[in-house]
Design a protein around this motif. Structure first.
Motif, short mmCIF file in Angstrom:
data_model
loop_
_atom_site.label_atom_id
_atom_site.label_comp_id
_atom_site.label_asym_id
_atom_site.label_seq_id
_atom_site.Cartn_x
_atom_site.Cartn_y
_atom_site.Cartn_z
N ASP A 52 -6.00 -3.37 -7.33
CA ASP A 52 -7.51 -3.64 -6.07
C ASP A 52 -6.56 -3.73 -4.54
O ASP A 52 -6.14 -4.78 -4.22
CB ASP A 52 -8.23 -3.70 -6.64
N GLU A 53 -7.37 -3.64 -3.84
CA GLU A 53 -7.02 -3.74 -2.13
C GLU A 53 -7.91 -5.58 -2.48
O GLU A 53 -6.97 -5.85 -1.57
CB GLU A 53 -7.89 -3.03 -1.31
N GLU A 54 -8.76 -5.76 -2.41
CA GLU A 54 -8.92 -7.40 -2.71
C GLU A 54 -7.90 -8.15 -3.02
O GLU A 54 -7.53 -9.12 -2.24
CB GLU A 54 -10.33 -7.45 -2.66
N SER A 55 -8.06 -7.92 -4.22
CA SER A 55 -6.36 -8.28 -4.62
C SER A 55 -5.03 -9.13 -3.66
O SER A 55 -4.83 -9.69 -3.19
CB SER A 55 -6.63 -8.31 -5.96
N ARG A 115 -1.81 -12.06 2.06
CA ARG A 115 -2.43 -13.66 2.94
C ARG A 115 -1.81 -15.09 2.49
O ARG A 115 -1.05 -15.92 3.53
CB ARG A 115 -3.93 -13.50 3.02
N LEU A 172 -4.73 -8.05 -0.47
CA LEU A 172 -5.18 -8.49 0.71
C LEU A 172 -4.49 -10.00 0.52
O LEU A 172 -3.92 -10.34 1.17
CB LEU A 172 -5.91 -7.73 1.45
N ALA A 173 -5.50 -10.57 -0.38
CA ALA A 173 -5.37 -12.37 -0.26
C ALA A 173 -4.80 -12.59 -0.87
O ALA A 173 -3.44 -13.72 -0.95
CB ALA A 173 -6.95 -12.07 -1.88
N SER A 174 -3.35 -12.01 -1.77
CA SER A 174 -1.94 -12.08 -1.76
C SER A 174 -1.31 -12.29 -1.16
O SER A 174 -0.14 -13.33 -1.19
CB SER A 174 -1.49 -11.56 -3.59
N TYR A 217 -2.90 0.45 -3.84
CA TYR A 217 -1.94 -0.70 -3.74
C TYR A 217 -1.55 -1.42 -5.26
O TYR A 217 -1.83 -0.67 -6.49
CB TYR A 217 -2.54 -2.34 -3.20
N ARG A 262 1.26 -1.17 -0.29
CA ARG A 262 0.36 -0.08 -0.11
C ARG A 262 0.88 1.41 0.27
O ARG A 262 1.67 1.10 1.35
CB ARG A 262 -0.79 -0.19 0.90
#
Length: 111
Positions: free
Chosen positions: A58-61, A67, A63-65, A45, A8
Motif C-alpha cells: 500500500d502507498e502509505e507503507s 522516507r 512512502l514510510a519505508s 507500489y 511505484r
C-alpha cells in the motif's frame, strides 16, 4: 547492500513473453520483472529486490519505508547518482561538464 525497495509502477509492458514494469524509486526509474506479481497495475507500489517485484504494497507503507531508507542514506547507497560517480571516477568530483560524465550521460540516453 541489496535492499528490497518499494517503488511505484509507472508503466507495464511485455519483453520476450515476460511481464515487465518501469518502476519509479523516488525519481530513479528501473525496469523490473513482474513474474511474481503479475496482477500489479500502474500506480501501485511493489517491493523490488534485484530486479524482481516480490509483492504489492500500500502507498502509505511504501512512502514510510522510502522516507526511512532515505533518512538512513540507504537510497543513495543503493541507487546513487550515476553522473556524480562517473565524475568522481574521472577525478573531477562535482563537475557535470566533465567529458567522462557527458559520455556516461550520452550512453544512458541511448538505452
Amino acid at each position: 547492500m541489496c535492499l528490497a525497495v518499494p517503488g511505484r509502477v509507472v508503466g507495464i509492458g511485455d519483453r520476450d513473453g515476460t511481464r515487465m514494469a518501469r518502476v519509479d524509486f523516488g525519481g530513479v526509474e528501473k525496469e523490473v520483472c513482474l513474474a511474481y506479481v503479475p496482477e500489479a497495475a500502474v500506480g501501485e507500489y511493489v517491493i523490488v529486490h534485484v530486479g524482481f517485484a516480490l509483492q504489492r504494497l500500500d502507498e502509505e507503507s511504501a512512502l514510510a519505508s522510502l522516507r526511512l531508507f532515505e533518512e538512513l542514506g540507504l537510497l543513495e547507497e543503493e541507487f546513487g547518482d550515476p553522473w556524480r560517480r562517473a565524475a568522481a571516477e574521472a577525478g573531477v568530483p562535482g563537475d557535470e561538464s566533465a567529458p567522462a560524465v557527458q559520455a556516461v550521460q550520452e550512453k544512458e540516453e541511448l538505452r
